[in-house]
Write an enzyme that holds these catalytic residues in place. Structure first.
Site, mmCIF file in Angstrom:
data_model
loop_
_atom_site.group_PDB
_atom_site.id
_atom_site.type_symbol
_atom_site.label_atom_id
_atom_site.label_comp_id
_atom_site.label_asym_id
_atom_site.label_seq_id
_atom_site.Cartn_x
_atom_site.Cartn_y
_atom_site.Cartn_z
ATOM 1 N N LYS A 115 36.128 22.819 41.047
ATOM 2 C CA LYS A 115 37.481 22.430 40.639
ATOM 3 C C LYS A 115 37.571 20.958 40.261
ATOM 4 C CE LYS A 115 40.492 25.798 42.839
ATOM 5 N NZ LYS A 115 41.673 25.962 43.690
ATOM 6 N N LYS A 207 33.094 34.869 37.142
ATOM 7 C CA LYS A 207 34.200 35.476 37.896
ATOM 8 C C LYS A 207 35.454 35.597 37.028
ATOM 9 C CE LYS A 207 36.340 32.838 40.880
ATOM 10 N NZ LYS A 207 36.757 31.998 42.009
ATOM 11 N N LYS A 210 41.889 32.749 36.765
ATOM 12 C CA LYS A 210 43.104 32.286 36.081
ATOM 13 C C LYS A 210 42.798 31.122 35.152
ATOM 14 C CE LYS A 210 43.708 29.410 39.998
ATOM 15 N NZ LYS A 210 43.945 29.425 41.405
#
Ligand code: TYM
Length: 347
Positions: A115, A207, A210
């Site tokens: 992230k 994966k 979003k």
């Protein structure tokens, strides 16, 4: 050994509309566990703000995720549903855990690395200590079981390490305050089913997420029937027909992913799906998958729309949930303060 009564806790971030990975990896198990356990399901709005959120959009997303929980089958009578920031004990315990967890432990977290990306210096400090807040979410209820997707496994291991270190560091005080050998349980991840890691429809090695730039990589819970059909039609696959045995999926990530999604939507297993579709090609399998997905997902999307038409009702439900959650968490937080030696006004 101290034993703790079984209790389930889990949460999702209100940063986006729900996708099929969230639903099949976690929520399907949340709904099932309501039959056997006391469950607490949280909208983790304080985790959301570890990265920038437009205020109005955040508020909207909190309501929308609550509606998704309800529409997906979380029952507000049997389970406690609330948003994290409405129960102050989460933040209070997180601070104590900031002082228990070690820099080295957090430095190993792969999700922070993903992230924060290359610009780590510019990541919020909240993003770094994110897993400590997650441990606090779970342990402030002494929850024992945590249904999540595969990607949360490392965070759950950290929560166990934090619980163990707290129990160990304060062992004398824990015993002196009458809590026996352990103050916190070591929470168990509950990662199960045919879709614990739903992959992108465009790339079977990534994966479903979003944050993927391509909306064709994921099925959103609010997608309409046409969008669902189109996304599965365009999903990347290989040219071979489906195998008859699960072993035949080993080197075929895209095929494995679609079979897993089918099995999870159907409530069956990959083996059962292959027993029916083994030997058939994707030209046949994809439309069947799209039809099943529409059948399962469109009632959820319709119910979400209905619930969102009355935001005041959702707010009232969250307020009731926060009261119930607070009634469990506040006394445990008082005990934490006593064990740590923080002086508090007696209630
Ligand atoms: P979040 O909001 O990213 O995801 C919510 C849940 O969905 C699962 N999930 C997936 N499962 C299968 N395949 C995928 N592609 C996929 N993508 C997401 C996640 O594993 C998760 O179960 N840190 C958590 C939220 C959280 C939490 C907690 C969870 C905060 N406090 C305490 C459990 C207990 C998160 O970011 O989930």
């Amino acid at each position: 050994m101290t034993t703790f009564p079984e209790r389930v806790f889990s949460g999702m971030q209100p940063t986006h509309s729900l996708h099929l990975g969230n639903y099949l990896g976690a929520m399907v198990n949340w709904v099932k566990m309501q039959d056997t356990h006391d469950c607490i399901y949280c909208v983790v709005d304080m985790h959301a703000i570890t990265v920038w959120q437009e205020p109005e959009e955040l508020t909207r997303n909190i309501r929308e995720l609550t509606a998704a929980y309800l529409a997906g089958g979380v029952d507000p009578e049997r389970s406690v549903i609330f948003n994290q920031s409405a129960v102050p004990a989460h933040a209070e315990l997180a601070w104590v855990f900031n002082c228990i967890a070690r820099m080295g432990w957090l430095n190993r977290m792969t999700q922070f690395k993903e992230k924060a990306g290359k610009d780590r210096e510019n990541a919020s400090t909240g993003l770094f200590v994110y897993p400590n807040l997650m441990a606090a979410d779970i342990l402030v209820y002494r929850a024992t079981h945590v249904p999540v997707g595969e990607d949360q496994k490392q965070h759950l291991e950290l929560a166990r390490d934090i619980a163990a270190k707290f129990n160990n560091d304060f062992a004398g005080s824990i015993a002196a305050h009458g809590h026996g050998e352990a103050f916190f349980p070591l929470p168990e991840p509950f990662i199960t089913g045919p879709a614990t890691r739903v992959m992108s429809l465009r790339d079977g090695t990534k994966k479903m997420s979003k944050s993927d730039a391509s909306d064709f990589s994921r099925i959103n819970m609010t997608d309409d029937a046409d969008a669902i059909a189109q996304k599965f039609r365009k999903a990347r696959t290989d040219p071979e027909p489906l195998p008859s045995e699960v072993e035949g999926l080993a080197a075929r990530p895209e095929a494995d992913n679609l079979v897993g999604i089918f099995a999870a939507l159907k409530g069956s297993s990959k083996q059962a799906v292959l027993a029916e579709y083994g030997g058939r090609g994707f030209a046949e399998f994809k439309p069947a998958l799209a039809e099943l997905a529409v059948e399962r997902l469109s009632p959820i999307a319709a119910e979400m729309r209905r619930l969102l038409a009355d935001p005041a009702e959702i707010d009232a439900l969250l307020a009731r949930g926060a009261e119930r959650a607070n009634a469990i968490a506040a006394p445990i937080m008082d005990e934490v303060k006593d064990v740590v030696g923080l002086l508090r006004p007696k209630r």
